[in-house]
Design a protein around this motif. Structure first.
Motif, PDB file in Angstrom:
ATOM      1  N   LEU A 112       0.987  -1.220  -0.036  1.00 53.57           N
ATOM      2  CA  LEU A 112      -0.037   0.165   0.100  1.00 53.57           C
ATOM      3  C   LEU A 112       1.067   1.352  -0.095  1.00 53.57           C
ATOM      4  N   GLU A 113       0.609   2.136  -1.067  1.00 53.78           N
ATOM      5  CA  GLU A 113       1.552   3.320  -1.063  1.00 53.78           C
ATOM      6  C   GLU A 113       0.429   4.398  -0.850  1.00 53.78           C
ATOM      7  N   LEU A 114       1.094   5.354   0.200  1.00 55.87           N
ATOM      8  CA  LEU A 114       0.318   6.701   0.252  1.00 55.87           C
ATOM      9  C   LEU A 114       1.415   7.832  -0.120  1.00 55.87           C
ATOM     10  N   ALA A 115       0.881   8.633  -1.163  1.00 58.84           N
ATOM     11  CA  ALA A 115       1.893   9.581  -1.916  1.00 58.84           C
ATOM     12  C   ALA A 115       1.386  10.816  -2.161  1.00 58.84           C
ATOM     13  N   GLY A 116       2.090  11.896  -2.429  1.00 59.21           N
ATOM     14  CA  GLY A 116       1.695  13.080  -2.702  1.00 59.21           C
ATOM     15  C   GLY A 116       2.684  13.771  -3.436  1.00 59.21           C
ATOM     16  N   ARG A 117       2.439  14.507  -4.625  1.00 60.65           N
ATOM     17  CA  ARG A 117       3.063  15.101  -5.698  1.00 60.65           C
ATOM     18  C   ARG A 117       2.774  16.471  -5.734  1.00 60.65           C
ATOM     19  N   TYR A 118       3.726  17.331  -6.239  1.00 61.15           N
ATOM     20  CA  TYR A 118       3.641  18.792  -6.467  1.00 61.15           C
ATOM     21  C   TYR A 118       3.885  18.712  -8.098  1.00 61.15           C
ATOM     22  N   TRP A 119       3.024  19.233  -8.771  1.00 59.18           N
ATOM     23  CA  TRP A 119       3.287  19.392 -10.340  1.00 59.18           C
ATOM     24  C   TRP A 119       3.856  20.830 -10.635  1.00 59.18           C
ATOM     25  N   LEU A 120       4.802  21.185 -11.346  1.00 61.62           N
ATOM     26  CA  LEU A 120       5.216  22.364 -11.715  1.00 61.62           C
ATOM     27  C   LEU A 120       5.326  22.451 -13.219  1.00 61.62           C
ATOM     28  N   PRO A 121       4.278  22.681 -14.037  1.00 58.62           N
ATOM     29  CA  PRO A 121       4.408  22.772 -15.499  1.00 58.62           C
ATOM     30  C   PRO A 121       5.459  23.973 -15.990  1.00 58.62           C
ATOM     31  N   GLN A 122       5.955  23.746 -17.098  1.00 56.31           N
ATOM     32  CA  GLN A 122       6.766  24.655 -17.649  1.00 56.31           C
ATOM     33  C   GLN A 122       5.976  25.237 -18.771  1.00 56.31           C
ATOM     34  N   ASP A 123       6.892  26.254 -19.431  1.00 55.15           N
ATOM     35  CA  ASP A 123       6.401  27.225 -20.306  1.00 55.15           C
ATOM     36  C   ASP A 123       4.776  27.745 -20.418  1.00 55.15           C
ATOM     37  N   GLU A 124       3.906  27.410 -21.337  1.00 58.60           N
ATOM     38  CA  GLU A 124       2.661  27.912 -21.193  1.00 58.60           C
ATOM     39  C   GLU A 124       1.834  27.956 -20.153  1.00 58.60           C
ATOM     40  N   ARG A 159       2.820  27.292 -17.122  1.00 63.74           N
ATOM     41  CA  ARG A 159       3.623  27.406 -15.691  1.00 63.74           C
ATOM     42  C   ARG A 159       2.809  28.094 -14.435  1.00 63.74           C
ATOM     43  N   SER A 160       1.769  28.502 -14.696  1.00 67.02           N
ATOM     44  CA  SER A 160       0.787  29.100 -13.721  1.00 67.02           C
ATOM     45  C   SER A 160      -0.037  28.100 -13.135  1.00 67.02           C
ATOM     46  N   PHE A 161      -0.083  26.942 -13.781  1.00 68.31           N
ATOM     47  CA  PHE A 161      -0.987  25.906 -13.396  1.00 68.31           C
ATOM     48  C   PHE A 161      -0.515  24.518 -12.621  1.00 68.31           C
ATOM     49  N   GLU A 162       0.143  25.066 -11.472  1.00 71.13           N
ATOM     50  CA  GLU A 162       0.560  24.223 -10.591  1.00 71.13           C
ATOM     51  C   GLU A 162      -0.771  23.527  -9.652  1.00 71.13           C
ATOM     52  N   TYR A 163      -0.287  22.431  -9.302  1.00 69.58           N
ATOM     53  CA  TYR A 163      -1.332  21.603  -8.405  1.00 69.58           C
ATOM     54  C   TYR A 163      -0.571  20.453  -7.602  1.00 69.58           C
ATOM     55  N   TRP A 164      -1.299  20.262  -6.411  1.00 77.65           N
ATOM     56  CA  TRP A 164      -0.916  19.125  -5.664  1.00 77.65           C
ATOM     57  C   TRP A 164      -1.797  17.873  -5.831  1.00 77.65           C
ATOM     58  N   VAL A 165      -1.349  16.849  -5.725  1.00 80.95           N
ATOM     59  CA  VAL A 165      -1.985  15.320  -5.841  1.00 80.95           C
ATOM     60  C   VAL A 165      -1.684  14.516  -4.826  1.00 80.95           C
ATOM     61  N   ALA A 166      -2.746  14.073  -4.105  1.00 79.90           N
ATOM     62  CA  ALA A 166      -2.542  12.920  -2.971  1.00 79.90           C
ATOM     63  C   ALA A 166      -3.278  12.043  -3.299  1.00 79.90           C
ATOM     64  N   GLY A 167      -2.649  10.560  -2.964  1.00 81.27           N
ATOM     65  CA  GLY A 167      -3.650   9.442  -3.279  1.00 81.27           C
ATOM     66  C   GLY A 167      -3.008   8.178  -2.665  1.00 81.27           C
ATOM     67  N   ALA A 168      -3.468   7.204  -2.920  1.00 83.81           N
ATOM     68  CA  ALA A 168      -3.457   6.122  -2.356  1.00 83.81           C
ATOM     69  C   ALA A 168      -3.419   4.992  -3.404  1.00 83.81           C
ATOM     70  N   ASN A 169      -2.478   3.741  -3.510  1.00 84.40           N
ATOM     71  CA  ASN A 169      -2.541   3.011  -4.771  1.00 84.40           C
ATOM     72  C   ASN A 169      -1.929   1.434  -4.173  1.00 84.40           C
ATOM     73  N   LEU A 170      -2.457   0.495  -4.509  1.00 81.43           N
ATOM     74  CA  LEU A 170      -1.973  -0.789  -4.365  1.00 81.43           C
ATOM     75  C   LEU A 170      -0.912  -1.293  -5.456  1.00 81.43           C
ATOM     76  N   GLN A 171       0.126  -2.017  -4.973  1.00 83.84           N
ATOM     77  CA  GLN A 171       0.916  -2.277  -5.862  1.00 83.84           C
ATOM     78  C   GLN A 171       1.362  -3.963  -5.947  1.00 83.84           C
ATOM     79  N   TRP A 172       1.467  -4.566  -6.988  1.00 86.82           N
ATOM     80  CA  TRP A 172       1.736  -6.060  -6.966  1.00 86.82           C
ATOM     81  C   TRP A 172       3.251  -6.056  -7.397  1.00 86.82           C
ATOM     82  N   ARG A 173       4.049  -6.950  -6.664  1.00 87.22           N
ATOM     83  CA  ARG A 173       5.542  -7.181  -7.045  1.00 87.22           C
ATOM     84  C   ARG A 173       5.630  -8.322  -7.679  1.00 87.22           C
ATOM     85  N   PHE A 174       6.245  -8.382  -8.537  1.00 88.49           N
ATOM     86  CA  PHE A 174       6.698  -9.831  -9.278  1.00 88.49           C
ATOM     87  C   PHE A 174       7.878 -10.533  -8.840  1.00 88.49           C
TER      88      PHE A 174
END
Length: 183
Positions: A154-166, A168-183
């Motif tokens: 189980l992964e709990l994670a957050g990211r801040y997106w920093l777009p470039q160029d055109e 660049r003013s549309f920055e946003y935060w994303v937080a979420g949870a996901n399940l991962q299966w390892r092989f």
């Protein structure tokens, strides 16, 4: 008494998780849900933009106990736009990130940095931005992986997106949870 019993059970679970092995050299896939909050209210001037939710899909490789590489595709539902301009902004992104795990064990915090492509689609032109705009972005984040067994995480994670160029003013935060299966 119930609170004490619950606390003891949680502590035992944390000790057991911390003892699980690290999955160095494992390929993994994952999926989950996320919530995004924007940092671009008022852009264009006089607008209010609501939060949204989305889906994440992952493919990664844990190269060593302390380093991994992860590709992620994320799609966000519509950010609702109200004010001087009404409409919605949908988003998808694809990224490649490096993940650093400073500790070993079944509970592992991590830091990530990566780059990707963001596509913003609006229901109408928003100020200087076209209805469909793509741009490169940097993603900075972190989170915690919780081992739920030999192969499930189980992964709990957050990211801040920093777009470039055109975008660049549309920055946003994303937080979420996901399940991962390892092989």
């Amino acid at each position: 008494m119930k609170n004490t019993t619950l606390l003891i059970a949680i502590l035992w679970a944390m000790i057991a998780l911390a003892a699980l092995p690290v999955w160095a050299g494992d390929l993994y896939v994952g999926a989950g849900a996320s919530v995004a909050t924007e940092s671009f209210d008022g852009k264009p001037h006089g607008t209010d933009i609501d939060h949204t939710n989305g889906w994440d899909f992952l493919l990664g490789y844990r190269a060593t106990e302390h380093f991994g590489i992860e590709g992620q595709f994320q799609t966000l539902q519509a950010f609702d736009v109200d004010g001087s301009v009404d409409g919605s902004v949908e988003n998808w992104s694809g990224s490649l990130s490096a993940k650093v795990y400073p500790f070993e064990g079944g509970i592992q915090p991590f830091l990530s940095v990566g780059f990707g492509l963001i596509d913003l689609r609006s229901s109408q032109r928003l100020g200087q931005f076209a209805e469909d705009t793509k741009d490169w972005a940097t993603a900075i984040g972190g989170g915690i992986d919780f081992a739920l067994g030999d192969r499930l995480t189980l992964e709990l994670a957050g990211r801040y997106w920093l777009p470039q160029d055109e975008l660049r003013s549309f920055e946003y935060w994303v937080a979420g949870a996901n399940l991962q299966w390892r092989f």
